[in-house]
Design an enzyme around this catalytic site. Structure first.
Site, PDB file in Angstrom:
ATOM      1  N   LYS A  25     -13.693  -4.478   3.754  1.00 45.02           N
ATOM      2  CA  LYS A  25     -14.535  -2.972   3.471  1.00 45.02           C
ATOM      3  C   LYS A  25     -16.094  -3.624   3.904  1.00 45.02           C
ATOM      4  O   LYS A  25     -16.504  -2.701   4.367  1.00 45.02           O
ATOM      5  CB  LYS A  25     -14.468  -2.829   2.179  1.00 45.02           C
ATOM      6  CG  LYS A  25     -13.074  -1.994   1.586  1.00 45.02           C
ATOM      7  CD  LYS A  25     -13.030  -1.481   0.298  1.00 45.02           C
ATOM      8  CE  LYS A  25     -11.726  -0.906  -0.068  1.00 45.02           C
ATOM      9  NZ  LYS A  25     -12.016  -0.156  -1.297  1.00 45.02           N
ATOM     10  N   SER A  79      -0.375   4.163   1.077  1.00 41.24           N
ATOM     11  CA  SER A  79      -1.135   4.861   2.005  1.00 41.24           C
ATOM     12  C   SER A  79      -0.051   5.443   3.164  1.00 41.24           C
ATOM     13  O   SER A  79      -0.247   6.692   3.648  1.00 41.24           O
ATOM     14  CB  SER A  79      -2.404   4.231   2.651  1.00 41.24           C
ATOM     15  OG  SER A  79      -3.404   4.255   1.536  1.00 41.24           O
ATOM     16  N   ASN A  98     -21.568  -5.403 -17.369  1.00 42.69           N
ATOM     17  CA  ASN A  98     -20.719  -6.609 -16.723  1.00 42.69           C
ATOM     18  C   ASN A  98     -20.958  -7.780 -17.301  1.00 42.69           C
ATOM     19  O   ASN A  98     -21.842  -7.942 -17.937  1.00 42.69           O
ATOM     20  CB  ASN A  98     -21.147  -6.653 -15.159  1.00 42.69           C
ATOM     21  CG  ASN A  98     -19.870  -6.944 -14.326  1.00 42.69           C
ATOM     22  OD1 ASN A  98     -19.373  -6.279 -13.978  1.00 42.69           O
ATOM     23  ND2 ASN A  98     -19.800  -8.238 -14.158  1.00 42.69           N
ATOM     24  N   SER A 105       0.803  -1.282   0.140  1.00 42.04           N
ATOM     25  CA  SER A 105       0.060   0.007  -0.151  1.00 42.04           C
ATOM     26  C   SER A 105       0.789   1.240   0.111  1.00 42.04           C
ATOM     27  O   SER A 105       1.960   1.234   0.497  1.00 42.04           O
ATOM     28  CB  SER A 105      -0.863  -0.241   1.234  1.00 42.04           C
ATOM     29  OG  SER A 105      -1.566   1.133   1.254  1.00 42.04           O
ATOM     30  N   GLY A 162      -6.619   5.993 -13.322  1.00 46.22           N
ATOM     31  CA  GLY A 162      -6.803   5.522 -12.030  1.00 46.22           C
ATOM     32  C   GLY A 162      -6.091   6.293 -10.816  1.00 46.22           C
ATOM     33  O   GLY A 162      -6.382   6.430  -9.666  1.00 46.22           O
ATOM     34  N   ASP A 172     -20.719 -12.703 -14.845  1.00 51.34           N
ATOM     35  CA  ASP A 172     -20.162 -13.460 -13.611  1.00 51.34           C
ATOM     36  C   ASP A 172     -20.809 -13.426 -12.551  1.00 51.34           C
ATOM     37  O   ASP A 172     -21.775 -12.871 -12.523  1.00 51.34           O
ATOM     38  CB  ASP A 172     -18.574 -13.166 -13.765  1.00 51.34           C
ATOM     39  CG  ASP A 172     -18.446 -11.567 -13.335  1.00 51.34           C
ATOM     40  OD1 ASP A 172     -19.231 -11.061 -13.124  1.00 51.34           O
ATOM     41  OD2 ASP A 172     -17.028 -11.361 -13.529  1.00 51.34           O
ATOM     42  N   GLY A 188     -18.238  -2.773 -15.127  1.00 53.96           N
ATOM     43  CA  GLY A 188     -17.760  -3.263 -13.645  1.00 53.96           C
ATOM     44  C   GLY A 188     -19.071  -3.134 -12.637  1.00 53.96           C
ATOM     45  O   GLY A 188     -19.872  -2.117 -12.809  1.00 53.96           O
TER      46      GLY A 188
HETATM   47  P1  NAD Z   1     -13.653  -6.196  -7.599  1.00 55.51           P
HETATM   48  O1  NAD Z   1     -13.058  -7.724  -7.713  1.00 55.51           O
HETATM   49  O2  NAD Z   1     -14.512  -6.012  -6.607  1.00 55.51           O
HETATM   50  O3  NAD Z   1     -14.429  -6.234  -9.158  1.00 55.51           O
HETATM   51  C1  NAD Z   1     -13.805  -6.727 -10.294  1.00 55.51           C
HETATM   52  C2  NAD Z   1     -14.649  -6.544 -11.589  1.00 55.51           C
HETATM   53  O4  NAD Z   1     -13.959  -6.634 -12.777  1.00 55.51           O
HETATM   54  C3  NAD Z   1     -16.132  -6.928 -11.744  1.00 55.51           C
HETATM   55  O5  NAD Z   1     -17.085  -6.061 -12.124  1.00 55.51           O
HETATM   56  C4  NAD Z   1     -15.721  -8.165 -12.406  1.00 55.51           C
HETATM   57  O6  NAD Z   1     -16.892  -8.635 -13.227  1.00 55.51           O
HETATM   58  C5  NAD Z   1     -14.871  -7.743 -13.721  1.00 55.51           C
HETATM   59  N1  NAD Z   1     -14.115  -8.478 -14.325  1.00 55.51           N
HETATM   60  C6  NAD Z   1     -13.265  -9.296 -13.726  1.00 55.51           C
HETATM   61  N2  NAD Z   1     -12.405  -9.905 -14.690  1.00 55.51           N
HETATM   62  C7  NAD Z   1     -13.068  -9.897 -15.877  1.00 55.51           C
HETATM   63  C8  NAD Z   1     -12.947  -9.818 -17.306  1.00 55.51           C
HETATM   64  N3  NAD Z   1     -11.926 -10.919 -17.860  1.00 55.51           N
HETATM   65  N4  NAD Z   1     -13.680  -9.205 -18.295  1.00 55.51           N
HETATM   66  C9  NAD Z   1     -14.612  -8.240 -17.898  1.00 55.51           C
HETATM   67  N5  NAD Z   1     -14.521  -7.766 -16.653  1.00 55.51           N
HETATM   68  C10 NAD Z   1     -14.009  -8.617 -15.688  1.00 55.51           C
HETATM   69  O7  NAD Z   1     -12.436  -5.500  -7.865  1.00 55.51           O
HETATM   70  P2  NAD Z   1     -12.218  -3.774  -7.510  1.00 55.51           P
HETATM   71  O8  NAD Z   1     -11.733  -3.750  -6.060  1.00 55.51           O
HETATM   72  O9  NAD Z   1     -13.707  -3.196  -7.889  1.00 55.51           O
HETATM   73  O10 NAD Z   1     -11.296  -3.255  -8.399  1.00 55.51           O
HETATM   74  C11 NAD Z   1     -11.315  -3.216  -9.836  1.00 55.51           C
HETATM   75  C12 NAD Z   1     -10.139  -2.274 -10.229  1.00 55.51           C
HETATM   76  O11 NAD Z   1     -10.225  -0.976  -9.807  1.00 55.51           O
HETATM   77  C13 NAD Z   1      -8.863  -2.642  -9.849  1.00 55.51           C
HETATM   78  O12 NAD Z   1      -7.848  -2.502 -11.095  1.00 55.51           O
HETATM   79  C14 NAD Z   1      -8.567  -1.974  -8.523  1.00 55.51           C
HETATM   80  O13 NAD Z   1      -6.993  -1.814  -8.454  1.00 55.51           O
HETATM   81  C15 NAD Z   1      -8.950  -0.521  -9.226  1.00 55.51           C
HETATM   82  N6  NAD Z   1      -9.271   0.303  -7.964  1.00 55.51           N
HETATM   83  C16 NAD Z   1      -8.861   1.483  -8.030  1.00 55.51           C
HETATM   84  C17 NAD Z   1      -8.846   2.432  -6.942  1.00 55.51           C
HETATM   85  C18 NAD Z   1      -8.558   3.952  -7.121  1.00 55.51           C
HETATM   86  O14 NAD Z   1      -8.463   4.801  -6.368  1.00 55.51           O
HETATM   87  N7  NAD Z   1      -7.845   4.314  -8.194  1.00 55.51           N
HETATM   88  C19 NAD Z   1      -9.777   2.178  -5.855  1.00 55.51           C
HETATM   89  C20 NAD Z   1     -10.201   0.925  -5.784  1.00 55.51           C
HETATM   90  C21 NAD Z   1     -10.259  -0.045  -6.947  1.00 55.51           C
END
Ligand code: NAD
Length: 287
Positions: A73, A24, A157, A22, A257, A160, A133
């Site tokens: 979370k 942070s 989405n 992290s 991001g 899945d 997503g």
């Molecule tokens: P998560 O596991 O909760 O959700 C994953 C999502 O990806 C789901 O909607 C799933 O259906 C989709 N997915 C997975 N494989 C896929 C594929 N092959 N094709 C299409 N869709 C697919 O993950 P999360 O915690 O929501 O994180 C998602 C992204 O956001 C990550 O890259 C994470 O690092 C990033 N993130 C960034 C911040 C930021 O502040 N920038 C904050 C949180 C998360």
């Protein structure tokens, strides 16, 4: 910038597992130092099942506040005394504020997303969004965008385990903000995706596609993009995803991001300290 930890130093924590990667602790400790605040920030590797004891410890040790990361979370939301409106709708928290023993949970991911857009000159109010997503980041973005006045949100989405969550998010937004039009679509329907992006102001990738090891991949055909579309990504590793570089090459306004990550941290900092995080200085220091 010299400072020392003393007997009065207030503690902030990060709880989750893993936490070793992290950014942070560096960001918060830099900011505390810069602003001369007698605080320290430490990360603790805590598993989901140990969160009840960790939450008790926040109270016992009078920890001022904590960030919460995956996979804790959702459980954290069930353990705090109060929830912010967005955290209540989403059912997850990434920030806990300890106000003399009363713990309030907030979620700043969506706030960070909206602020990141603002930093790129884009106001979410009255906009139509296409969000790819329905996991943690996507849900926070969808809910916060609705709370902040987006006109329409179309969630795509794949079919899945997350698809059902998109339907639930739609219902929750419609209860909280009935005026916001929300629809949920199958990502496999490429004609629908093309048509919805053509009508949209902002396209957001909030899936893991584009993140290592899926870097170099994008869920959106480059031909679906146009110069007046705003393209945002939640993925920050790599700093520029294929979607972002495709969008840049077409002339779109882009919001990668890393900015969302910075601003969700800044929103947490404000909740923790009441002060604005010295974001510009931290960005310069980080380079
Ligand atoms: P998560 O596991 O909760 O959700 C994953 C999502 O990806 C789901 O909607 C799933 O259906 C989709 N997915 C997975 N494989 C896929 C594929 N092959 N094709 C299409 N869709 C697919 O993950 P999360 O915690 O929501 O994180 C998602 C992204 O956001 C990550 O890259 C994470 O690092 C990033 N993130 C960034 C911040 C930021 O502040 N920038 C904050 C949180 C998360």
């Amino acid at each position: 910038m010299e400072r020392h930890i003393s007997g009065t130093t207030g503690l902030f924590t990060l709880l989750g597992s893993p936490v070793g990667h992290s950014g942070s602790p560096a960001m918060f400790n830099y900011s505390f130092k810069k602003q001369g605040l007698d605080y320290a920030y430490l990360a603790f590797d805590v598993k989901k099942e140990d969160m009840p004891r960790a939450i008790d410890a926040l109270k016992l040790f009078k920890v001022r506040g904590s960030n919460v990361t995956m996979p804790c979370k959702t459980v954290a939301a069930s353990l705090v005394d109060e929830l912010s409106p967005a955290a209540k709708i989403i059912g997850a928290v990434n920030v806990i504020v300890n106000d003399n023993g009363k713990l309030t949970g907030h979620i700043t991911d969506g706030i960070g997303f909206v602020r990141n857009l603002k930093e790129h000159g884009v106001d979410i109010a009255n906009k139509k969004l296409v969000v790819l997503g329905s996991g943690g980041a996507a849900t926070a973005i969808e809910v916060q965008s609705a709370l902040d006045g987006a006109a329409e949100i179309t969630i795509f989405n794949k079919k899945d385990e997350f698809y059902q969550r998109a339907e639930q998010t739609k219902q929750k937004i419609q209860q909280a903000k009935p005026e916001v039009k929300v629809q949920v679509c199958d990502l496999a329907d490429q004609n629908k995706l093309k048509a919805e992006i053509a009508r949209a102001d902002i396209l957001v990738n909030a899936t893991i596609v584009g993140m290592k090891p899926l870097d170099g991949k994008s869920l959106v055909d480059k031909s679906f993009l146009r110069p007046d579309l705003v393209v945002a990504d939640t993925v920050y590793n790599p700093l520029k995803t294929k979607l972002i570089t495709d969008a840049e090459s077409i002339g779109c306004t882009t919001a990668p991001g890393k900015g969302m990550l910075l601003w969700q941290g800044a929103a947490a900092y404000k909740l923790f300290t009441g002060k604005d995080m010295p974001t510009a200085e931290y960005q310069a220091y980080e380079k």
